[in-house]
Design an enzyme around this catalytic site. Structure first.
Site, PDB file in Angstrom:
ATOM      1  N   LYS A 137      22.491  58.578  -9.628  1.00  0.00           N
ATOM      2  CA  LYS A 137      22.922  59.192  -8.354  1.00  0.00           C
ATOM      3  C   LYS A 137      23.504  58.127  -7.437  1.00  0.00           C
ATOM      4  CE  LYS A 137      19.419  57.438  -5.592  1.00  0.00           C
ATOM      5  NZ  LYS A 137      19.636  56.369  -4.608  1.00  0.00           N
ATOM      6  N   PRO A 146      21.894  50.510 -14.275  1.00  0.00           N
ATOM      7  CA  PRO A 146      21.253  49.226 -13.964  1.00  0.00           C
ATOM      8  C   PRO A 146      20.017  49.407 -13.078  1.00  0.00           C
ATOM      9  CG  PRO A 146      23.583  49.208 -13.344  1.00  0.00           C
ATOM     10  CD  PRO A 146      23.252  50.611 -13.725  1.00  0.00           C
ATOM     11  N   GLY A 176      19.040  55.072  -8.808  1.00  0.00           N
ATOM     12  CA  GLY A 176      17.941  55.995  -9.159  1.00  0.00           C
ATOM     13  C   GLY A 176      17.609  56.047 -10.642  1.00  0.00           C
ATOM     14  N   GLY A 180      15.350  54.627 -12.748  1.00  0.00           N
ATOM     15  CA  GLY A 180      13.944  54.870 -13.116  1.00  0.00           C
ATOM     16  C   GLY A 180      13.490  56.246 -12.668  1.00  0.00           C
ATOM     17  N   ASP A 215      12.507  59.604  -4.817  1.00  0.00           N
ATOM     18  CA  ASP A 215      13.812  60.075  -5.312  1.00  0.00           C
ATOM     19  C   ASP A 215      13.679  61.057  -6.478  1.00  0.00           C
ATOM     20  OD1 ASP A 215      15.303  58.578  -3.603  1.00  0.00           O
ATOM     21  OD2 ASP A 215      15.970  57.101  -5.075  1.00  0.00           O
TER      22      ASP A 215
HETATM   23  O1  C5P Z   1       8.758  56.398  -3.515  1.00  0.00           O
HETATM   24  P1  C5P Z   1       9.327  55.146  -4.093  1.00  0.00           P
HETATM   25  O2  C5P Z   1       8.421  54.530  -5.120  1.00  0.00           O
HETATM   26  O3  C5P Z   1      10.711  55.301  -4.567  1.00  0.00           O
HETATM   27  O4  C5P Z   1       9.387  54.137  -2.870  1.00  0.00           O
HETATM   28  C1  C5P Z   1       9.286  52.743  -3.054  1.00  0.00           C
HETATM   29  C2  C5P Z   1       9.050  52.088  -1.703  1.00  0.00           C
HETATM   30  O5  C5P Z   1      10.210  52.223  -0.886  1.00  0.00           O
HETATM   31  C3  C5P Z   1       7.924  52.667  -0.872  1.00  0.00           C
HETATM   32  O6  C5P Z   1       6.687  52.083  -1.198  1.00  0.00           O
HETATM   33  C4  C5P Z   1       8.359  52.300   0.551  1.00  0.00           C
HETATM   34  O7  C5P Z   1       8.069  50.952   0.813  1.00  0.00           O
HETATM   35  C5  C5P Z   1       9.869  52.420   0.473  1.00  0.00           C
HETATM   36  N1  C5P Z   1      10.360  53.743   0.924  1.00  0.00           N
HETATM   37  C6  C5P Z   1      10.326  54.043   2.270  1.00  0.00           C
HETATM   38  N2  C5P Z   1      10.762  55.270   2.702  1.00  0.00           N
HETATM   39  C7  C5P Z   1      11.263  56.168   1.825  1.00  0.00           C
HETATM   40  C8  C5P Z   1      11.322  55.885   0.444  1.00  0.00           C
HETATM   41  C9  C5P Z   1      10.858  54.643   0.032  1.00  0.00           C
HETATM   42  O8  C5P Z   1       9.894  53.238   3.095  1.00  0.00           O
HETATM   43  N3  C5P Z   1      11.688  57.347   2.280  1.00  0.00           N
END
Ligand code: C5P
Length: 320
Positions: A24, A110, A116, A118, A152
């Site tokens: 994405k 990558p 996105g 993973g 995501d």
């Molecule tokens: O949910 P995900 O594992 O993708 O998020 C990784 C990190 O990115 C979270 O621990 C947070 O630090 C940051 N994040 C955030 N706000 C979001 C999505 C991600 O602060 N809406």
């Protein structure tokens, strides 16, 4: 196909199955505030691309096994595909270790690129394991499980063009955008998502806290707004804090605009930068940015129907 293998208490047709996990971009990304748990409140328009990873599933006796063509990708519990397997296994009420499936992951998206990869692998794996283990969890339950795997991940269950609010995990599907070529430029470094949000917080002006408290971030209001041209605004509020530490980000945007992009921006938390082009213009533009020294790849925006994850017999999927 053979006559089947025992998985949990059921017998399932064995053989190879496959599913695509599409990349994405975030056409736009606005940071509206910070939640008490540290997550950021977002308003983002996602768009799936033709670029994709492949997951192939081999039904067989024995414990869950994962292999990947990229030696840098972990093939154990740290991998979101493995986590997706465990989460579906438990949600289906099965006990003991997840078993009966071997997974082969072919990576093209990558890592640490804001594309996105993973998360998309995780969403595709949720759909695949739900089908292979006949868990029949249904869309709503799958999207609840998706949230547990990452902010995501729910988007990738829907695909196409969609609005994401709250942590980017409350998804409102939008009509597919127009066909476009998308040129991706890969700077030579990755950016971890928490790092990008930390840089955003460090650089935020003091008024941000006030704005965060007073901005309406509800999905209801947003839906009217995104039906108009605004859905195709291209910008990313994480770009400035990342580009401040890595000026190459803005250089890559400029290279894409010089190659004729209608718009260019960083995707997600970076480091990939994308340019939007009219259909048919992507290959020439890619050659142009490559000749300026950038690592680049041409792909296209893809529709919901083409990118929503669906498990198919392996022979029917095009591996390209
Ligand atoms: O949910 P995900 O594992 O993708 O998020 C990784 C990190 O990115 C979270 O621990 C947070 O630090 C940051 N994040 C955030 N706000 C979001 C999505 C991600 O602060 N809406």
């Amino acid at each position: 196909m053979t006559d089947g293998v025992a998985i949990g208490e059921r017998r399932v047709a064995s053989g190879e199955w496959a599913i695509r996990a599409h990349a994405k971009i975030n056409l736009s990304l606005r940071v509206l505030g910070v939640r008490p748990d540290g997550y950021h409140l977002l308003r983002t328009v996602f768009q799936t691309l033709a670029l994709h990873d492949d997951l192939e599933f081999d039904l067989r006796e024995g414990p869950l096994a994962l292999e990947c063509d990229d030696p840098l990708v972990p093939v154990d519990r740290r991998n979101l595909v493995w986590k997706a397997a465990e989460i579906v296994w438990a949600a289906a009420g099965r006990t003991g270790e997840a078993s009966g499936v071997g997974v082969r992951l072919t990576k093209r998206i990558p890592a640490q690129g804001g594309l996105g990869g993973g998360s998309s692998d995780a969403a595709a794996a949720l759909v695949a394991f739900d089908a292979l283990w006949q868990a029949q969890l249904g869309e709503e339950r799958l999207s609840e499980l998706a949230v547990k795997l990452g902010a995501d991940v729910p988007f990738f269950l829907v695909g196409g063009t969609a609005l994401g609010v709250d942590r980017g995990d409350r998804i409102e599907p939008m009509p597919d955008g127009p066909p476009r070529d998308v040129v991706l430029v890969f700077p030579a470094f990755g950016v971890s998502t928490p790092e990008a949000f930390r840089w955003f917080d460090q650089d935020a002006d003091p008024a941000f806290e006030t704005r965060a408290r007073t901005t309406d971030v509800g999905a209801g209001r947003s839906s009217a707004a995104v039906r108009g041209d605004q859905a195709f605004d291209v910008f990313n509020e994480l770009q400035a804090p990342v580009a401040r530490r890595h000026p190459e980000i803005d250089d890559a945007c400029r290279a894409l605009l010089e190659a004729g992009a209608d718009a260019a921006a960083m995707t997600g938390s970076g480091s990939t930068v994308f340019g939007l082009f009219a259909p048919g213009w992507g290959d020439a533009a890619t050659a142009k940015v490559q000749s300026a020294g950038w690592r680049a790849l041409a792909t296209t925006a893809a529709t919901r129907q083409a990118t929503r994850p669906a498990l198919e017999p392996a022979g029917r999927i095009r591996i390209d």
